[in-house]
Scaffold this motif. Structure first.
Motif, PDB file in Angstrom:
ATOM      1  N   ASP A  13       0.769  -1.064  -0.042  1.00  0.00           N
ATOM      2  CA  ASP A  13       0.334   0.263   0.308  1.00  0.00           C
ATOM      3  C   ASP A  13       0.878   1.617   0.617  1.00  0.00           C
ATOM      4  O   ASP A  13       1.110   1.868   0.718  1.00  0.00           O
ATOM      5  CB  ASP A  13      -0.551  -0.597   1.111  1.00  0.00           C
ATOM      6  N   ARG A  14       1.284   1.294  -1.295  1.00  0.00           N
ATOM      7  CA  ARG A  14       1.948   3.033  -1.471  1.00  0.00           C
ATOM      8  C   ARG A  14       2.027   4.109  -0.514  1.00  0.00           C
ATOM      9  O   ARG A  14       2.552   4.562   0.259  1.00  0.00           O
ATOM     10  CB  ARG A  14       2.150   3.227  -3.113  1.00  0.00           C
ATOM     11  N   ASP A  15       0.404   4.851  -0.623  1.00  0.00           N
ATOM     12  CA  ASP A  15       0.389   5.645   0.179  1.00  0.00           C
ATOM     13  C   ASP A  15      -0.107   5.154   2.073  1.00  0.00           C
ATOM     14  O   ASP A  15       0.490   6.549   1.882  1.00  0.00           O
ATOM     15  CB  ASP A  15      -1.606   5.653   0.094  1.00  0.00           C
ATOM     16  N   ALA A  16      -0.290   4.088   1.388  1.00  0.00           N
ATOM     17  CA  ALA A  16       0.503   3.631   3.778  1.00  0.00           C
ATOM     18  C   ALA A  16       2.108   4.099   4.103  1.00  0.00           C
ATOM     19  O   ALA A  16       2.202   4.406   4.953  1.00  0.00           O
ATOM     20  CB  ALA A  16      -0.294   2.783   4.259  1.00  0.00           C
ATOM     21  N   ILE A  60       4.764   5.924   2.154  1.00  0.00           N
ATOM     22  CA  ILE A  60       4.287   7.148   1.988  1.00  0.00           C
ATOM     23  C   ILE A  60       3.447   8.320   3.460  1.00  0.00           C
ATOM     24  O   ILE A  60       5.014   8.838   4.169  1.00  0.00           O
ATOM     25  CB  ILE A  60       4.483   8.433   0.407  1.00  0.00           C
ATOM     26  N   ALA A  61       2.920   7.171   4.356  1.00  0.00           N
ATOM     27  CA  ALA A  61       2.549   8.424   5.256  1.00  0.00           C
ATOM     28  C   ALA A  61       3.720   7.602   6.265  1.00  0.00           C
ATOM     29  O   ALA A  61       3.632   8.652   6.746  1.00  0.00           O
ATOM     30  CB  ALA A  61       0.918   7.908   5.402  1.00  0.00           C
ATOM     31  N   GLU A  62       3.649   6.548   6.462  1.00  0.00           N
ATOM     32  CA  GLU A  62       4.856   6.090   7.553  1.00  0.00           C
ATOM     33  C   GLU A  62       6.016   6.847   6.995  1.00  0.00           C
ATOM     34  O   GLU A  62       7.261   7.900   7.920  1.00  0.00           O
ATOM     35  CB  GLU A  62       5.157   4.625   7.356  1.00  0.00           C
ATOM     36  N   LEU A  63       6.396   6.898   6.375  1.00  0.00           N
ATOM     37  CA  LEU A  63       8.268   7.765   5.542  1.00  0.00           C
ATOM     38  C   LEU A  63       7.765   8.911   6.025  1.00  0.00           C
ATOM     39  O   LEU A  63       8.710   9.499   6.590  1.00  0.00           O
ATOM     40  CB  LEU A  63       8.217   7.456   3.957  1.00  0.00           C
ATOM     41  N   ARG A  64       7.132  10.231   5.439  1.00  0.00           N
ATOM     42  CA  ARG A  64       6.323  11.195   6.609  1.00  0.00           C
ATOM     43  C   ARG A  64       6.462  11.466   7.995  1.00  0.00           C
ATOM     44  O   ARG A  64       7.473  12.411   8.281  1.00  0.00           O
ATOM     45  CB  ARG A  64       4.661  11.989   5.480  1.00  0.00           C
ATOM     46  N   ALA A  65       6.052  10.562   8.526  1.00  0.00           N
ATOM     47  CA  ALA A  65       6.125  10.310  10.017  1.00  0.00           C
ATOM     48  C   ALA A  65       7.555  10.070  10.395  1.00  0.00           C
ATOM     49  O   ALA A  65       8.082  10.775  11.285  1.00  0.00           O
ATOM     50  CB  ALA A  65       4.803   9.476  10.597  1.00  0.00           C
ATOM     51  N   ALA A  66       8.125   9.108   9.953  1.00  0.00           N
ATOM     52  CA  ALA A  66       9.846   9.047  10.221  1.00  0.00           C
ATOM     53  C   ALA A  66      10.424  10.542   9.922  1.00  0.00           C
ATOM     54  O   ALA A  66      11.719  10.723  10.698  1.00  0.00           O
ATOM     55  CB  ALA A  66      10.072   7.608   9.574  1.00  0.00           C
ATOM     56  N   ALA A  67      10.156  11.377   9.050  1.00  0.00           N
ATOM     57  CA  ALA A  67      10.800  12.562   8.755  1.00  0.00           C
ATOM     58  C   ALA A  67      10.627  13.775   9.148  1.00  0.00           C
ATOM     59  O   ALA A  67      11.148  14.368  10.166  1.00  0.00           O
ATOM     60  CB  ALA A  67      10.634  12.412   7.378  1.00  0.00           C
ATOM     61  N   ARG A  68       8.725  13.208   9.754  1.00  0.00           N
ATOM     62  CA  ARG A  68       8.674  14.204  10.932  1.00  0.00           C
ATOM     63  C   ARG A  68       9.873  14.181  12.246  1.00  0.00           C
ATOM     64  O   ARG A  68       9.868  15.274  12.598  1.00  0.00           O
ATOM     65  CB  ARG A  68       7.280  14.207  10.884  1.00  0.00           C
ATOM     66  N   LEU A  69       9.563  12.993  12.990  1.00  0.00           N
ATOM     67  CA  LEU A  69      10.303  13.134  13.723  1.00  0.00           C
ATOM     68  C   LEU A  69      11.440  13.129  13.933  1.00  0.00           C
ATOM     69  O   LEU A  69      12.343  13.387  14.592  1.00  0.00           O
ATOM     70  CB  LEU A  69      10.075  11.482  14.595  1.00  0.00           C
ATOM     71  N   LEU A  70      12.093  12.614  13.141  1.00  0.00           N
ATOM     72  CA  LEU A  70      13.778  12.724  13.080  1.00  0.00           C
ATOM     73  C   LEU A  70      13.954  14.326  12.850  1.00  0.00           C
ATOM     74  O   LEU A  70      14.887  14.931  13.283  1.00  0.00           O
ATOM     75  CB  LEU A  70      14.306  12.637  11.413  1.00  0.00           C
ATOM     76  N   GLU A 125       4.018  13.846  -5.985  1.00  0.00           N
ATOM     77  CA  GLU A 125       5.301  11.953  -6.265  1.00  0.00           C
ATOM     78  C   GLU A 125       6.386  12.489  -5.629  1.00  0.00           C
ATOM     79  O   GLU A 125       7.344  13.259  -6.284  1.00  0.00           O
ATOM     80  CB  GLU A 125       5.393  12.008  -7.378  1.00  0.00           C
ATOM     81  N   PRO A 126       7.092  12.326  -4.545  1.00  0.00           N
ATOM     82  CA  PRO A 126       8.652  12.675  -3.934  1.00  0.00           C
ATOM     83  C   PRO A 126       9.481  12.250  -5.025  1.00  0.00           C
ATOM     84  O   PRO A 126       9.372  11.162  -5.752  1.00  0.00           O
ATOM     85  CB  PRO A 126       8.593  11.742  -2.620  1.00  0.00           C
ATOM     86  N   ARG A 127      10.306  13.037  -5.067  1.00  0.00           N
ATOM     87  CA  ARG A 127      11.640  12.661  -6.044  1.00  0.00           C
ATOM     88  C   ARG A 127      12.249  12.237  -5.171  1.00  0.00           C
ATOM     89  O   ARG A 127      13.410  12.443  -3.529  1.00  0.00           O
ATOM     90  CB  ARG A 127      12.101  14.258  -6.548  1.00  0.00           C
ATOM     91  N   ARG A 128      12.687  11.143  -5.448  1.00  0.00           N
ATOM     92  CA  ARG A 128      14.007  10.196  -4.721  1.00  0.00           C
ATOM     93  C   ARG A 128      14.885  10.837  -4.858  1.00  0.00           C
ATOM     94  O   ARG A 128      15.643  10.397  -3.699  1.00  0.00           O
ATOM     95  CB  ARG A 128      13.659   8.810  -5.599  1.00  0.00           C
ATOM     96  N   ASN A 129      15.961  11.108  -5.779  1.00  0.00           N
ATOM     97  CA  ASN A 129      16.828  11.226  -5.914  1.00  0.00           C
ATOM     98  C   ASN A 129      17.287  12.527  -5.513  1.00  0.00           C
ATOM     99  O   ASN A 129      18.067  12.523  -4.425  1.00  0.00           O
ATOM    100  CB  ASN A 129      17.508  12.166  -7.012  1.00  0.00           C
TER     101      ASN A 129
END
Length: 128
Positions: free
Chosen positions: A43-46, A48-58, A90-94
């Motif tokens: 589930d890509r959206d989920a 990415i949401a987890e990735l956003r949360a991790a980045a916010r915590l960082l 669409e976040p840019r990987r690079n």
């Protein structure tokens, strides 16, 4: 052991509700996904949401401890760029990997934060 009808033991014994979906088995109220055939798309959206949360915590951790790092203000700015990039549809990987690559060496002395940066980098690499 369960008997298979031929007088042989199948070696399978179930104590509870059993559901079978293709080659996947689930006991009681659990669910399972078949491991044969094509793997299920994450589930890509989920993710990415987890990735956003991790980045916010960082970012929160880096802001709180920025005095511990050489060039702490630049490290925080890089983490802000990561967070901003993850708000894009669409976040840019690079772009993400470039900013995370800047942060990683700066926080390597702090094992927990360095591990978080590495986990975020791995997720970006595999997801995007």
């Amino acid at each position: 052991m369960a008997e298979n009808g031929n007088g042989d033991n199948s070696g399978i014994s179930v104590g509870g509700n059993l559901s079978i979906n293709d080659s996947a088995l689930a006991l009681n109220h659990s669910t399972a996904t078949a491991t044969t055939g094509a793997p299920a798309e994450p589930d890509r959206d989920a993710a990415i949401a987890e990735l956003r949360a991790a980045a916010r915590l960082l970012l929160d951790q880096l802001r709180r401890d920025q005095d511990r790092y050489e060039d702490g203000d630049q490290v925080v700015a890089a983490a802000e760029q990561v967070e901003a990039e993850l708000t894009r549809e669409e976040p840019r990987r690079n772009t993400l990997l470039r900013w995370l690559g800047f942060i990683a060496p700066a926080v390597q002395a702090t094992a927990a934060i360095a591990g978080e940066v590495e986990a975020i980098q791995n997720t970006v690499t595999s997801l995007l």
